[in-house]
Design an enzyme around this catalytic site. Structure first.
Site, PDB file in Angstrom:
ATOM      1  N   CYS A 162     -48.359  50.385  29.541  1.00 18.19           N
ATOM      2  CA  CYS A 162     -47.740  49.986  30.802  1.00 18.19           C
ATOM      3  C   CYS A 162     -48.593  48.887  31.451  1.00 18.19           C
ATOM      4  O   CYS A 162     -48.704  47.801  30.908  1.00 18.19           O
ATOM      5  CB  CYS A 162     -47.542  51.195  31.706  1.00 18.19           C
ATOM      6  SG  CYS A 162     -46.557  50.860  33.180  1.00 18.19           S
ATOM      7  N   ASP A 209     -35.836  50.958  28.510  1.00 22.28           N
ATOM      8  CA  ASP A 209     -36.771  50.402  29.494  1.00 22.28           C
ATOM      9  C   ASP A 209     -36.429  48.924  29.711  1.00 22.28           C
ATOM     10  O   ASP A 209     -37.200  48.025  29.357  1.00 22.28           O
ATOM     11  CB  ASP A 209     -38.199  50.575  28.972  1.00 22.28           C
ATOM     12  CG  ASP A 209     -39.258  50.186  29.993  1.00 22.28           C
ATOM     13  OD1 ASP A 209     -38.943  50.081  31.191  1.00 22.28           O
ATOM     14  OD2 ASP A 209     -40.417  49.983  29.566  1.00 22.28           O
ATOM     15  N   HIS A 240     -39.281  54.167  29.083  1.00 19.30           N
ATOM     16  CA  HIS A 240     -40.643  53.734  29.412  1.00 19.30           C
ATOM     17  C   HIS A 240     -41.608  54.899  29.206  1.00 19.30           C
ATOM     18  O   HIS A 240     -41.236  56.063  29.298  1.00 19.30           O
ATOM     19  CB  HIS A 240     -40.673  53.266  30.866  1.00 19.30           C
ATOM     20  CG  HIS A 240     -41.952  52.608  31.266  1.00 19.30           C
ATOM     21  ND1 HIS A 240     -42.309  51.354  30.843  1.00 19.30           N
ATOM     22  CD2 HIS A 240     -42.972  53.046  32.052  1.00 19.30           C
ATOM     23  CE1 HIS A 240     -43.481  51.025  31.355  1.00 19.30           C
ATOM     24  NE2 HIS A 240     -43.907  52.041  32.087  1.00 19.30           N
TER      25      HIS A 240
END
Length: 275
Positions: A162, A209, A240
């Site tokens: 991330c 995502d 995600h």
């Protein structure tokens, strides 16, 4: 074989700290993997991932990007970040980025807890510029290559998740000695920075995502135009943070495949070098 783990200080003035793991019986210098945190910091999950790469035969190192001089500022302390994470986990994921619904949920908490969560949430999601951490990551890769005895003289690669995925890509743009960079569902670097990349890059993304995965074809095109090595996988029916096995977003089949691919990638780019 058991692992040796420790927190170490590094940087020009020893101002940074990070979590290191390696096989305790291995005496030769090992190639190193920098594990770059999610927005939640070097929590138990990131420490676990660091240990997984150590078990695979690497010197694994997770810099605590929130710590300066060995400690974190109040709003980014572990217990504060954990409180925000627990609050968000209690909500549908669609609410996370919906300020009105999020505020409504906050108002249902007692006032002191509301204030703590609000301040830490704003600091994490609004007051952090990921580029602020590049110098710290450059110091980490230099430390592992040139100073830390267990990895000195060996190659260094990075993997991030991330926020950390975006930083892994940015590190590839800045560290011309980096051997390889892995991006897990992180934002792509700026187009103008891609020309500086000197190492292979591998990306892993979830098809659901969209905020991230919809931009991957553009990244691939830019990498190709600049003559850079870029492979990627977009996993279908996957969202995600699919690699995080502490979250509801975890997708075991996608995570299992990605881990195998990452180990193969590191095996290719981190051939042991002589001192």
């Amino acid at each position: 074989m058991t692992l040796a783990t420790e927190w170490v200080r590094y940087g020009k003035n020893q101002e940074y700290i990070g979590y290191i793991a390696k096989m305790d019986r291995v005496k030769e210098n090992l190639p190193a993997v920098i594990v770059i945190q999610e927005i939640w910091g070097v929590d138990e999950h990131i420490q676990d991932i660091t240990e997984r790469f150590a078990e695979a035969g690497y010197l694994a190192f997770a810099p605590d990007l929130y710590a300066k001089d060995g400690t974190r500022e109040e709003e980014l302390r572990t217990e504060r970040v954990t409180e925000v994470k627990a609050f968000l986990d209690s909500l549908p994921h669609s609410v996370w980025n919906n300020p009105d619904e999020r505020e409504q949920a906050l108002r249902e908490l007692e006032e002191e807890k509301q204030n703590r969560i609000t301040k830490t949430f704003e600091r994490m999601f609004g007051g952090i510029n990921s580029s602020d951490y590049i110098e710290q990551l450059l110091a980490a890769s230099s430390f592992l290559r040139e100073e830390y005895e267990a990895s000195k003289g060996q190659g260094v690669a990075s993997v991030g998740f991330c926020m950390g995925g975006a930083l892994s890509a940015q590190l590839a743009c800045r560290d011309l000695k980096l051997k390889g960079a892995v991006i897990f569902y992180g934002n792509a670097p700026k187009d103008e920075d891609i020309k500086h990349i000197q190492c292979p890059v591998y990306g892993f993304y979830g098809e659901q995502d969209k905020r991230i995965s919809d931009n991957v074809p553009h990244l691939a095109e830019q990498m190709q135009q600049n003559g850079k090595s870029f492979e990627y996988k977009i996993y279908q029916k996957t969202g995600h943070a699919f690699f995080n096995d502490t979250r509801a977003s975890y997708n075991v089949s996608s995570a299992r495949d990605a881990y195998q691919q990452v180990l193969q990638f590191f095996h290719q780019v981190l051939a042991t070098e002589t001192k």
